[in-house]
Scaffold this motif. Sequence first.
Motif, PDB file in Angstrom:
ATOM      1  N   PRO A 103     -10.929 -31.587  35.145  1.00 53.50           N
ATOM      2  CA  PRO A 103     -10.309 -30.288  34.873  1.00 53.50           C
ATOM      3  C   PRO A 103      -9.072 -30.068  35.753  1.00 53.50           C
ATOM      4  N   THR A 164      -7.811 -27.324  31.177  1.00 49.54           N
ATOM      5  CA  THR A 164      -9.067 -26.604  30.962  1.00 49.54           C
ATOM      6  C   THR A 164     -10.025 -26.767  32.140  1.00 49.54           C
ATOM      7  N   ASN A 165     -11.174 -26.139  32.017  1.00 49.88           N
ATOM      8  CA  ASN A 165     -12.232 -26.247  33.026  1.00 49.88           C
ATOM      9  C   ASN A 165     -13.227 -27.358  32.703  1.00 49.88           C
TER      10      ASN A 165
END
Length: 176
Positions: A103, A164-165
Amino acid sequence: MTDKIKLISSGINVQPLYWALMNNPQLWNQHTMRTESPDSPHFGLDDIWIRYGKSDAAMHGEAHDSEWYEASDVLDLKPFLRDLMHAVGGDVMGGVLITRIPPGKTCKPHQDLRWHALEYQKYGLQIASAPGQAFCFEDVQFETKPGDLFWFENQSMHWVPNPTNYERITMIACIK
């Protein structure tokens, strides 16, 4: 699509491979040739080498024959990869690796211009991804979903951001 990236198939069941990866974290980063140097576009990413040359020539980007690494047996990938090679009309399997972009990290812009990259066609199988992660060229961005198989032209400038995570995991197979 464009002449740089094309979706070949979607809906391939990648769950068994994903869970095999989750159950074998020791396979990540046994070989760090691509990821250890801060100057590398792959710095800070993670790799599992499935198949590649083991000679000094291979490690310097010169002509070589690829060999299976232990991870291919641990993940039971040989039958799948042979089927993939035949499905895309290939005769010879080159290098295969699984790459993970954590991430917030990016595979930075680069061109693959060494012997191996010029000798083989590159195919990606998306194992894990999330919306917002994209395979990018100067004129196109392509978001892949888990189970997507795609061809890409790696000699043009390309990069893969992961804003993103969630981690992005892709298996890359070189076939001719």
